[in-house]
Design a protein around this motif. Structure first.
Motif, short mmCIF file in Angstrom:
data_model
loop_
_atom_site.label_atom_id
_atom_site.label_comp_id
_atom_site.label_asym_id
_atom_site.label_seq_id
_atom_site.Cartn_x
_atom_site.Cartn_y
_atom_site.Cartn_z
N ALA A 278 2.76 -3.54 -14.99
CA ALA A 278 2.57 -2.82 -13.94
C ALA A 278 1.27 -1.59 -14.35
CB ALA A 278 3.44 -2.01 -13.19
N SER A 279 1.66 -1.03 -15.49
CA SER A 279 0.74 -0.31 -15.95
C SER A 279 -0.69 -0.69 -16.28
CB SER A 279 1.24 0.53 -17.18
OG SER A 279 1.24 -0.38 -18.11
N LEU A 280 -0.84 -1.76 -16.34
CA LEU A 280 -2.02 -2.43 -16.59
C LEU A 280 -2.88 -3.09 -15.20
CD1 LEU A 280 -0.96 -4.89 -19.47
CD2 LEU A 280 -2.25 -2.59 -19.80
N VAL A 281 -2.19 -2.86 -14.15
CA VAL A 281 -2.91 -3.25 -12.87
C VAL A 281 -4.11 -2.04 -12.86
CG1 VAL A 281 -2.67 -3.17 -10.44
CG2 VAL A 281 -0.75 -4.11 -12.02
N PRO A 282 -5.39 -2.35 -12.20
CA PRO A 282 -6.41 -1.49 -12.25
C PRO A 282 -5.97 -0.10 -11.28
CG PRO A 282 -7.20 -3.78 -12.01
CD PRO A 282 -5.70 -3.91 -12.16
N ASN A 283 -5.36 -0.43 -10.46
CA ASN A 283 -5.16 0.52 -9.41
C ASN A 283 -4.10 1.57 -10.04
OD1 ASN A 283 -6.72 -0.43 -7.48
ND2 ASN A 283 -5.01 -1.35 -6.22
N ALA A 284 -3.27 1.27 -11.09
CA ALA A 284 -2.43 2.26 -11.89
C ALA A 284 -2.87 2.77 -13.08
CB ALA A 284 -1.01 1.22 -11.86
N LEU A 285 -4.08 2.32 -13.50
CA LEU A 285 -4.47 2.98 -14.61
C LEU A 285 -4.49 4.53 -14.80
CD1 LEU A 285 -7.60 0.40 -15.21
CD2 LEU A 285 -5.42 0.50 -16.52
N PHE A 286 -4.51 4.93 -13.43
CA PHE A 286 -4.64 6.65 -13.62
C PHE A 286 -3.33 7.15 -13.02
CE2 PHE A 286 -8.94 5.08 -12.94
CZ PHE A 286 -9.64 5.58 -14.13
N LEU A 287 -2.29 6.37 -12.94
CA LEU A 287 -1.02 6.82 -12.60
C LEU A 287 -0.03 7.12 -13.77
CD1 LEU A 287 -0.18 4.33 -9.67
CD2 LEU A 287 -1.15 6.65 -9.27
N SER A 288 0.88 8.06 -13.64
CA SER A 288 1.71 8.32 -14.62
C SER A 288 3.01 7.28 -14.48
CB SER A 288 2.40 9.92 -14.51
OG SER A 288 3.01 9.91 -13.15
N GLU A 289 3.93 7.46 -15.45
CA GLU A 289 4.77 6.36 -15.64
C GLU A 289 5.91 6.76 -14.48
OE1 GLU A 289 8.70 5.51 -18.26
OE2 GLU A 289 6.89 5.28 -19.15
N ALA A 290 6.08 8.02 -14.30
CA ALA A 290 6.95 8.20 -12.87
C ALA A 290 6.38 7.84 -11.57
CB ALA A 290 7.28 9.87 -13.03
N GLU A 291 5.08 7.85 -11.68
CA GLU A 291 4.49 7.46 -10.40
C GLU A 291 4.59 5.91 -10.17
OE1 GLU A 291 1.02 10.60 -9.40
OE2 GLU A 291 0.66 9.50 -11.09
N ILE A 292 4.34 5.31 -11.19
CA ILE A 292 4.32 3.85 -11.45
C ILE A 292 5.94 3.57 -10.86
CG2 ILE A 292 4.44 1.85 -12.79
CD1 ILE A 292 2.21 2.95 -14.29
N VAL A 293 6.85 4.09 -11.66
CA VAL A 293 8.20 3.83 -11.12
C VAL A 293 8.60 4.08 -9.67
CG1 VAL A 293 10.64 4.75 -11.44
CG2 VAL A 293 9.26 4.43 -13.56
N ASP A 294 8.07 5.17 -9.16
CA ASP A 294 8.06 5.48 -7.81
C ASP A 294 7.53 4.11 -6.76
OD1 ASP A 294 8.96 7.18 -5.46
OD2 ASP A 294 6.92 7.38 -5.14
N ALA A 295 6.46 3.66 -7.14
CA ALA A 295 5.69 2.62 -6.38
C ALA A 295 6.41 1.43 -6.57
CB ALA A 295 4.18 2.67 -6.90
N LEU A 296 7.01 1.21 -7.54
CA LEU A 296 8.02 0.08 -7.83
C LEU A 296 9.20 0.09 -7.10
CD1 LEU A 296 7.41 -0.65 -11.82
CD2 LEU A 296 6.69 -2.19 -9.78
N ALA A 297 9.66 1.19 -7.01
CA ALA A 297 11.00 1.41 -6.26
C ALA A 297 10.67 1.24 -4.63
CB ALA A 297 11.71 2.79 -6.42
N GLN A 298 9.54 1.72 -4.19
CA GLN A 298 9.13 1.41 -2.83
C GLN A 298 9.36 0.01 -2.59
OE1 GLN A 298 5.91 3.59 -1.32
NE2 GLN A 298 6.35 5.36 -2.78
N ALA A 299 8.94 -0.73 -3.41
CA ALA A 299 8.96 -2.43 -3.42
C ALA A 299 10.14 -2.80 -3.55
CB ALA A 299 7.87 -2.92 -4.24
N GLY A 300 11.03 -1.87 -4.01
CA GLY A 300 12.62 -2.71 -4.15
C GLY A 300 12.86 -2.89 -5.53
N ALA A 301 11.96 -2.41 -6.39
CA ALA A 301 12.06 -3.04 -7.92
C ALA A 301 12.49 -1.65 -8.44
CB ALA A 301 10.83 -3.45 -8.44
N THR A 302 13.56 -1.69 -8.97
CA THR A 302 13.87 -0.48 -9.66
C THR A 302 14.80 -1.27 -11.15
OG1 THR A 302 16.23 -0.30 -8.90
CG2 THR A 302 14.61 0.86 -7.81
#
Length: 363
Positions: A278-302
């Protein structure tokens, strides 16, 4: 004699004496080489030269032993060249002999099925579920086996998830065999066939025990039987039944444990891998790990849904399976203890029971 074990020796490897040298040359230079050539020739060219002389002698030897002990059930163990001897020997048995085979356990030998006659193939296939042909795929010696399944194999093929030893001799001598939680690490593709064969084998042995006890019941009841004889029959039947159930439970637990262990190994680390991807996705390059985790959680992936929950569920299933096996073992022990206490409470009964049991074991 009610049970015998037959062992077929592997190739001799001894240069310390003249006898050892001649045996080594005969095994490796003649028998092994000619059988390897016969197997490959039959498999790839369709030219079947049949088994070597040693395998034919092994077949005669097995029959001689079984004739010497006509009332005995037979278990057979063999390794390497001995495995080839055992395969051909079993395939050469008539039905009356096959019925007395309880199990055959063959290790690290080439597949002789291609060099068998049609009649031999037909015979050995009758007890396919009682022959277990163990193969380390990192071993150079076991040749002639199919890429998958047990079709065209003497017995049920059991491929081992082995480790590399770095030494072909050690690899051939079980050095690469691996175990998980005390259980042989069988390749996933072979697990179902392996366990089905084991269960069928145990079920047959249970039926044989039942028939034997029924015969004793009929024989004794024909002339009337004493309290001691009745107790002996009932207890023996209970012990035979629970012992066989324990065997079936153990086999089932092996299958469940292997399934759970495999599932856990596949799931472990999945969350970390997902985060990395997920961290390699272009839109996630400038997100912190916590923000990536939050985005995945919104999609039901924890981590809980992807990894932790699945692992916990598999571990719970595994623990329950082990508990069932322990319960069966405890049941068998309780029955045996109950019989012991019953006879100890009556000194006369204990003596009669011991005598009666001794009489039956000598028959």
């Amino acid at each position: 004699m009610t049970e015998i074990t037959v062992l077929f020796q592997g190739s001799e490897f001894d240069f310390s004496s003249y006898k050892g040298v001649t045996g080594t040359i005969n095994d490796w230079g003649f028998t092994d080489t000619s059988m390897a050539a016969n197997i490959l020739r039959s498999q790839y060219l369709g030219i079947n030269k049949g088994a070597a002389k040693q395998q034919r002698l092994a077949a005669e030897g097995l029959k001689e032993v079984m004739d010497k002990y006509p009332n005995a059930r037979v278990n057979l163990y063999a390794h390497s060249l001995g495995s080839m001897d055992g395969q051909v020997a079993l395939a050469s048995l008539e039905d009356s002999y096959l019925q007395r085979i309880d199990g055959a356990y063959l290790y690290e030998g080439p597949n002789t099925y291609p060099v068998l006659t049609d009649k031999q193939k037909q015979q050995v296939d009758k007890i396919k579920y009682k022959i277990f042909n163990y193969v380390d795929t990192n071993d150079l010696i076991p040749i002639g086996y199919p890429a998958s399944g047990s079709e065209g194999v003497v017995g049920t093929l059991v491929r081992i998830n082995s480790k590399q030893t770095g030494d072909w001799i050690s690899q051939h001598m079980w050095g690469g065999y691996d175990y998980k939680a005390g259980y042989l690490n069988v390749q996933e593709a072979d697990l179902q066939g392996y366990h089905l064969a084991r269960v069928k084998q145990v079920q047959e042995q249970l039926e044989l025990k039942r028939q034997s006890l029924s015969g004793l019941y009929q024989k004794v009841s024909a002339g009337g039987y004493t309290r001691t004889e009745s107790i002996y029959m009932d207890s023996e039947q209970a012990m035979a039944f629970t012992a066989s159930l324990s065997d079936v439970a153990a086999i089932s637990v092996e299958a469940v444990m292997a399934f759970c262990d495999y599932g856990i190994s596949k799931v472990s680390g999945k969350w970390a891998a997902l985060l990395s991807q997920a961290s390699l996705v272009p839109n996630a390059l400038f997100l912190s790990e916590a923000e990536i985790v939050d985005a995945l959680a919104q999609a039901g992936a924890t981590k809980d849904t992807i990894e932790t929950r699945v692992i916990n569920e598999l571990e719970e299933i595994r623990a329950k399976a082990v508990k069932i096996k322990e319960d069966f073992s405890a049941l068998s022990a309780s029955i045996a203890d109950g019989i012991r206490k019953m006879t100890e409470a009556d000194e006369g009964l204990a003596k009669e029971y011991q005598i009666w049991g001794s009489i039956q074991k000598t028959k």
